[in-house]
Design an enzyme around this catalytic site. Structure first.
Site, PDB file in Angstrom:
ATOM      1  N   ASP A 289      50.551  13.260  35.266  1.00 23.32           N
ATOM      2  CA  ASP A 289      51.160  13.962  35.995  1.00 23.32           C
ATOM      3  C   ASP A 289      50.805  14.422  37.146  1.00 23.32           C
ATOM      4  O   ASP A 289      49.801  15.457  36.841  1.00 23.32           O
ATOM      5  CB  ASP A 289      52.171  14.613  35.508  1.00 23.32           C
ATOM      6  CG  ASP A 289      53.488  15.362  36.202  1.00 23.32           C
ATOM      7  OD1 ASP A 289      54.089  14.834  36.082  1.00 23.32           O
ATOM      8  OD2 ASP A 289      53.837  16.326  35.604  1.00 23.32           O
TER       9      ASP A 289
ATOM     10  N   GLU B 276      48.942  10.353  39.097  1.00 21.12           N
ATOM     11  CA  GLU B 276      50.332  10.068  39.727  1.00 21.12           C
ATOM     12  C   GLU B 276      49.974  10.664  41.012  1.00 21.12           C
ATOM     13  O   GLU B 276      49.511  12.094  41.284  1.00 21.12           O
ATOM     14  CB  GLU B 276      51.294  11.240  39.582  1.00 21.12           C
ATOM     15  CG  GLU B 276      53.110  10.860  40.094  1.00 21.12           C
ATOM     16  CD  GLU B 276      53.425  12.214  39.832  1.00 21.12           C
ATOM     17  OE1 GLU B 276      55.241  11.846  40.092  1.00 21.12           O
ATOM     18  OE2 GLU B 276      53.478  13.378  39.125  1.00 21.12           O
TER      19      GLU B 276
END
Length: 593
Positions: free
Chosen positions: A244, A280
């Site tokens: 993330d 990401e």
């Protein structure tokens, strides 16, 4: 390795006195604190073997542990929403029939619910609020032994031929900003664990949008992250990770550095050398958007692919050229740095945003259930309601939605690169237009198996079968790399059968194109092989189109493999093929030498 708490007395965990942020709180926080639990890590893995699926052959299925089975009628009630429920035979059968290879779990490292959500009667459903980087989240356990239950889930998924990768959050913690709770790291060594604001070191640099930013430039934090990654691979048998806000991990100081300490540590670590690594590739810090700039071993979420495919299938002007680039691997993003098409993780939907059913049913977000007067979530969704906002009985609107759904699925699963499906899209799952359901731990987010679209599930399965059986759709080299003067491996054609010209590509109203993939030389994970030829016909416009099969390709031998306007359509074709509006038709034949 296991945590309990915090209790409901969460107000005791703030480091400041009530209403006095500059004064310490002298009350005893022990009654509310998180507690570490001593565990026995012993587990019989039997003959567990990682599937070791090459990244080029992967089809990723992003899913929430609880949401997947919370409403599944064939999963025993006591197992619904748990690790054990995810590995129930009913779920394994669905995943195998769907044809996915890799299950990507939304955060399962122990997290806590934000107080501001609890105050509204909501919860942090997605789980991007980690505090225990070595502990499985306790709420997803059906038993009092979440570690063994998690391992059992992994073992059963592996036995079914499925990989497990974790969505991990090493960019921030659940302690929030300077007014947040003191759970662990803030109390251990605040200035070592976090990036502090140089203008006011009582505050944090907020490059993550969550209140704080972990300091990967600190040796102790880097050790924490590396120890955690190794633990999940060595002890829990995890096959990879999706990171993330991964740009934050590459900020040794403030700028992003793909050769920085974190990436260097991962690249040389023997425990992690066979794991999948997916970034990401953005955060909200300075120059945070870094798609295409991660190291060679990494793949990246390609949000440009998402936007382009959504634009094309809603007839956005001037989207044809970018669509052609997207379905062939997004080479401008990744090729110049020497990376292959597998660097691009292609997706049309993810947990963050509309579901696929909502992309074709809503023009606007409908997020009032989140308690922020519809101000949260993105407003630029590249969606189109197909004529009516939300649910409708209009047959024409419903047919357009169905075609666009199947056409986007066809584009995704037959593009070069690594496809990622949002779990539940194959069921026709809707969130009623909510594009930020992070706090909706209820039936809005949980999969509705009772009303699952069985025809759509079957269509997704046909596409994954086609991808699995034909390496031409899973190449590890760029299509133009091994062409010669007489035999291109890729060709673009207009509906009249002639080659696409710059005028075609630049036409704002251009919405129709054919892509020919020659199968005589295919570089894939298995080496260099020969495969069938493929001809993909895309019609993103409002009218049916007659495609003439190009003379340079030859009209003989083609048959329909997939038609998004009519899944039952099959058989051989002649020199002209009708492709319906908002339709994708895939033709296959034995390779021509």
């Amino acid at each position: 390795r296991m945590l309990e708490g915090p209790s409901k007395e969460r107000h005791l965990l703030r480091g400041h006195a009530p209403g006095e942020p500059h004064l310490p709180d002298g009350r005893d926080s022990a009654p509310a604190a998180l507690r570490s639990v001593v565990v026995d890590n012993a587990f019989d893995w039997e003959d567990d073997t990682a599937p070791a699926i090459p990244i080029a052959d992967s089809v990723i299925y992003e899913v929430h542990v609880k949401g997947l089975t919370a409403r599944h009628p064939d999963v025993p009630e006591e197992l619904r929403g748990t690790y054990a429920g995810l590995a129930h035979p009913a779920m394994l059968g669905h995943l195998q029939a769907l044809g996915v290879t890799t299950v990507e779990l939304l955060p399962t490292q122990h997290f806590v619910h934000n107080q501001f959500l609890l105050d509204r009667g909501l919860r942090n459903y997605w789980g991007y609020n980690t505090v225990g980087f070595f502990a499985p989240h306790l709420e997803y356990a059906a038993t009092e032994d979440p570690i063994s239950e998690f391992k059992g889930m992994v073992r059963l998924l592996h036995a079914a031929g499925l990989e497990v990768i974790l969505d991990v959050v090493y960019n921030h913690t659940a302690e929030g900003n300077h007014l947040g709770p003191t759970l662990a790291f803030r109390g251990y060594d605040n200035q070592a664990y976090y990036r502090l604001d140089p203008s006011n070191r009582a505050h944090y640099l907020n490059w993550t949008g969550t209140g704080n930013t972990l300091n990967l430039g600190s040796p102790v934090v880097l050790q924490l992250v590396m120890d955690s990654l190794r633990y999940w691979v060595a002890e829990m048998h995890i096959d990879g990770f999706r990171f993330d806000l991964a740009t934050t991990l590459g900020r040794t100081h403030s700028d992003f550095d793909p050769l920085g300490a974190f990436f260097g540590a991962v690249s040389q670590d023997p425990t992690l050398r066979r794991t999948k690594l997916i970034a990401e590739p953005w955060d909200v810090g300075p120059n945070g958007y870094r798609v295409g700039q991660f190291p060679h071993r990494w793949s990246e979420w390609n949000d440009g692919y998402r936007d382009t495919v959504r634009d094309f299938w809603k007839a956005t002007p001037s989207s044809l050229g970018s669509f052609g680039n997207a379905v062939t691997g997004s080479s401008p993003l990744f090729e110049t740095s020497g990376r292959s098409p597998t660097a691009s993780v292609n997706f049309v939907t993810s947990h963050d945003g509309f579901t696929l059913a909502d992309v074709v049913a809503y023009n606007e977000k409908h997020n009032r259930a989140n308690g922020e007067t519809n101000r949260d979530g993105h407003s630029d969704n590249r969606s189109w309601n197909s004529g009516t906002e939300g649910p409708t009985d209009d047959g024409t609107v419903r047919e357009i939605r169905t075609r666009r759904t199947r056409s986007m699925a066809t584009s995704l699963l037959l593009s070069q690169g690594v496809p990622m499906l949002l779990g539940g899209d194959e069921l026709g799952r809707t969130q009623a237009g909510n594009n930020n359901a992070y706090n909706q731990d209820n039936e809005l987010s949980w999969f509705d198996w009772e009303h699952a679209d069985t025809e759509l599930i079957a269509f997704f399965g046909r596409l994954t079968d086609l991808r699995r059986n034909h390496p031409t759709f899973r190449r590890t080299a760029w299509l133009h790399e091994h062409a010669d003067a007489d035999h291109d491996l890729v060709g673009w054609f207009a509906p009249d059968g002639g080659p696409m010209t710059p005028a075609h590509w630049d036409d704002p109203e251009g919405r129709v194109v054919a892509l020919h993939l020659a199968g005589r030389v295919v570089h894939c994970a298995a080496g260099t092989v020969t495969d069938d030829d493929a001809l993909l016909l895309f019609n993103g416009g409002f009218d049916d189109v007659d495609f003439r099969i190009p003379a340079t390709v030859g009209a003989d031998g083609w048959h329909i493999a997939v038609d998004s306007t009519d899944p039952a359509r099959a058989g051989a074709v002649s020199d002209t093929v009708v492709v319906g509006k908002f339709g994708a038709t895939v033709l296959m034949r034995a390779a021509r030498t």
